[in-house]
Scaffold this motif. Sequence first.
Motif, mmCIF file in Angstrom:
data_model
loop_
_atom_site.group_PDB
_atom_site.id
_atom_site.type_symbol
_atom_site.label_atom_id
_atom_site.label_comp_id
_atom_site.label_asym_id
_atom_site.label_seq_id
_atom_site.Cartn_x
_atom_site.Cartn_y
_atom_site.Cartn_z
ATOM 1 N N ILE A 11 16.153 34.406 -55.731
ATOM 2 C CA ILE A 11 15.629 34.385 -57.095
ATOM 3 C C ILE A 11 16.692 34.961 -58.018
ATOM 4 O O ILE A 11 17.207 36.071 -57.780
ATOM 5 C CB ILE A 11 14.336 35.207 -57.228
ATOM 6 N N HIS A 12 17.001 34.230 -59.082
ATOM 7 C CA HIS A 12 18.005 34.688 -60.043
ATOM 8 C C HIS A 12 17.363 34.764 -61.425
ATOM 9 O O HIS A 12 16.552 33.916 -61.804
ATOM 10 C CB HIS A 12 19.192 33.716 -60.046
ATOM 11 N N PRO B 69 25.140 31.752 -53.831
ATOM 12 C CA PRO B 69 25.833 30.774 -52.988
ATOM 13 C C PRO B 69 25.546 29.357 -53.490
ATOM 14 O O PRO B 69 24.719 29.150 -54.383
ATOM 15 C CB PRO B 69 25.209 31.008 -51.616
ATOM 16 N N GLN B 70 26.274 28.359 -52.899
ATOM 17 C CA GLN B 70 25.934 26.970 -53.223
ATOM 18 C C GLN B 70 24.489 26.707 -52.826
ATOM 19 O O GLN B 70 24.079 26.981 -51.706
ATOM 20 C CB GLN B 70 26.851 26.008 -52.465
ATOM 21 N N ALA B 71 23.720 26.210 -53.795
ATOM 22 C CA ALA B 71 22.288 26.081 -53.536
ATOM 23 C C ALA B 71 21.690 24.978 -54.404
ATOM 24 O O ALA B 71 22.216 24.631 -55.464
ATOM 25 C CB ALA B 71 21.590 27.412 -53.837
ATOM 26 N N LEU C 162 16.545 29.413 -56.011
ATOM 27 C CA LEU C 162 17.749 28.937 -55.335
ATOM 28 C C LEU C 162 17.488 28.815 -53.835
ATOM 29 O O LEU C 162 17.032 29.756 -53.188
ATOM 30 C CB LEU C 162 18.907 29.904 -55.552
ATOM 31 N N VAL C 163 17.761 27.630 -53.284
ATOM 32 C CA VAL C 163 17.664 27.410 -51.840
ATOM 33 C C VAL C 163 19.081 27.142 -51.320
ATOM 34 O O VAL C 163 19.656 26.086 -51.584
ATOM 35 C CB VAL C 163 16.742 26.220 -51.496
ATOM 36 N N PRO C 164 19.697 28.097 -50.634
ATOM 37 C CA PRO C 164 21.046 27.877 -50.099
ATOM 38 C C PRO C 164 21.047 26.683 -49.138
ATOM 39 O O PRO C 164 20.178 26.557 -48.280
ATOM 40 C CB PRO C 164 21.360 29.182 -49.355
#
Length: 931
Positions: free
Chosen positions: A807-808, A844-846, A857-859
């Motif tokens: 979560i961002h 990260p890339q997500a 965000l799901v990496p």
Amino acid sequence: MDKTYDPKSIEARWCEAWETGGYYTPESVARLRGVDRTTLPPYCIMIPPPNVTGTLHMGHAFQHAVMDALTRYHRMRGFDTLWLPGTDHAGIATQMVVERQLAAQGIKRTDLGREKFLEKVWEWKEYSGGTITTQMRRMGNSVDWTRERFTMDEMLNKAVTEEFVRLYEEGLIYRGKRLVNWDPVLLTAISDLEVESREENGKLWHFRYPLADGSGHLVVATTRPETMLGDTAVAVHPDDERYRHLIGRTVELPLCDREIPIIGDTYVDREFGTGVVKITPAHDFNDYAVGQRHRLPILNVFTPTAHINDEAPAAYRGMDRYDARKRIVEDLEKLGLVEKIQDHKLMVPRGDRTGVVLEPFLTDQWFVNMKALAERALDAVRDGRMRFVPENWVNTYNQWLTNIQDWCISRNLWWGHRIPAWYDEAGTIYVGRSEAEVREKYASRLAPRASLKQDEDSFDTWFSSALWPFSTLGWPDKTDDLARYYPTSVLVTGFDIIFFWVARMAMMGLHFMGEVPFREVYITGLVRDAEGNKMSKSKGNILDPLDLVDGIGLEELVQKRTTGLMQPQMAAKIEAATRRQYPAGIEPVGVDALRFTFLALASTGRDIRFDASRASGYRNFCNKIWNAARFVLMNTEGKDCGIDPALPCELSTADRWIVSRLQRLEAEAAEHFRSYRFDLLAQALYQFIWNEYCDWYLELSKPALQQGDEAAQRGTRRTLVRVLEAALRLLHPLMPFITEEIWQRIAPLAGRSGPSIMLQDYPVSEPAKIDEAAEADIEWLKGFILGVRQIRGEMDIAPGKVLPLLIHNASASDCERLQRMDASIRFLARVETPRVLADGEAAPQAATALLGAMNLLVPMAGLIDKDAELARLAKQIAKLEGDLAKTEARVGNPNFAKAPEHVQQQTRDLAAKQRQDLVALRAQETRIRSL
């Protein structure tokens, strides 16, 4: 409960149970509820009586769905509710059917005589008269069958006789020789309602009428040469400079050896034809009015069968009207009196039963003087005693009443209410309720054994139907039902009979009862096919509502739609269209789905475009409700559902949310019933049950059911059954069968009991139970779960795979909700406990989704095969690009504009969707490449 929802078995069982249980009659309902009827507010609907020999059509099914919804709603609200059924004897239609049957045996009604013929009609009524009532029972109409009426019942016959006698004695009914719409096949006057005016190709003949002084001629234009034999004048506009100087002179009427005057009248259109018109008062309604103004002779030259009579020149007597037309034109051509003949389109009046061209015909008939009656009916709308829904239909009502003409109430038929008038040998009229009353009433004028003969004619069906709201309740007797239920509450009917029935009921109700017959008039639109065409046998687009309910095979449907069509070409066209539209026939949807379809489409006053696929969709709605009920029962039967108030119940946020949403729905339902917005009511119920209760709440209940402590489980089970039980009561007026079947299983778990759901209270909103905080929480949770599901869909990740979630940019309230609703998030979104990124922590890339300002965000590391996913997307994009190219080529084809409008729109909509999908796939491809 059975695993599969089977409407047919449920409907048959409950139809019988409801009727035998007495749940449709006000007395039984009050007794079962243990209340005194007289303390309850009355609510009454009179069914617009369908033809006794008819069958249920889509219009009936639509209006009955509306009436039954209103009836069940008010019964549940505690009103003393009566929905009174009945059928109309349908004078012309029924007599035609029986006469055709006799004709097939080589018998005429005149061969039998009046009494024997009427015996045949009653036999036919007994044979076929129950068809529509059987169909109404099949549809679950909760009418009070113990009060069923038929317009030829002795009670209603007494009312019609009373109506005629009183109006006659008040000077409002008279007998006179006037023009009427005459059907030369049925040999009767018919009402304006039974006239179908169609634009047809014809001719406009221009004939020369020589001036009597030999100084020239006038050219008269006519579309009906045969009527010239009855001309009694020619007319010009008094301000027409071409002819003004001729007014007062005469012309020789060709072929007739008569002189007729030239008159001036503003009725003449100077721009039509030559500006000179022939005046035939006995054969044209407008000419009749002109003749009255100028005191012209009225010369009838037709027999009742539209042949030329003995008033015309001998050369044409006995000829059919169209044979006479041909001969007249030929004779005028020989005399050099035909100026010219032009092709001409004109409106032709035809009888709706026989299809024959009608004649304005001069005959002795009974009439009602309407002016005084109409004024009171206009006042009732002006002062608000009677209201139209939607309001714009009051303009139609007012316009007809303002311009009303006297009403021809007699019909030259044997089947119907016989006119209670007698004639002596001198032709003197005596009116009374019976011959005995006549002899007593007019004893001073009649010899003791004077011969009296009753009028052979019967009343226009609308004359008896005008009394329907109070004759069915016992008038002219002062019955308890009449005192209790008149005025009735609402009339549900179509706009096409505002003039002929609604207005006449208003006039007669006000005249005889001193009050309007109904407080509100809800006007429905017509039921049309999916393309907006009127349903008719000739178009082959009719649908039998019971074919939708029970289903019908393709071959049987084709046969049903083409039977009776005379032209093979037309039958072939209808067969092809039917096979194209219903390649597998019609699958059964059940009564509930069909009724809900009608109500969902019932925008106020607008025509309905009925699409059978919509009914199939609501059949799926029934399945959804059935499966939801099975889930609830599996989780609540035999378990503590919080009925004992001494045991603690803990309500989750989801429980408080669904209860809160239920309160809003209950308030909304009451408003939609009040405003007759059945479409909005159906939409609100569908949204709550399908989306909020079934799709969301049942899922949200699972964490508490599976992982909660005893109080939490008890609270959720209580909420499951109580909300479902209330939702069933809310839905019952629209979908009576499935709601009754499920309610019988759910009600005991919710602490309710009773023989039927229809005897339960209709839910009423409790504002104190509205929980805005819970609603806000669940809306946030729904957004969160949908965000995760969006990522799964875009990344093609299996629904059951548990995902890591970051979560961002979470706010303080977001963090609080994350912690408080962690169990629901993990259970419903199938994720690990979300981890909130610290300030400045790199993500990260997500794959991402937004919920307000917060990022989910799901990496992607290890979750997907990047190359395989790109290959899959490339294949989808290529296929969609090809499909879009084909669709755009169709739109760009020069012949595309020739396609039906609905086909064009469907194609344009498809192209728009394909473009939208292509944009989404390309965006997804870009996201995958960036990982």
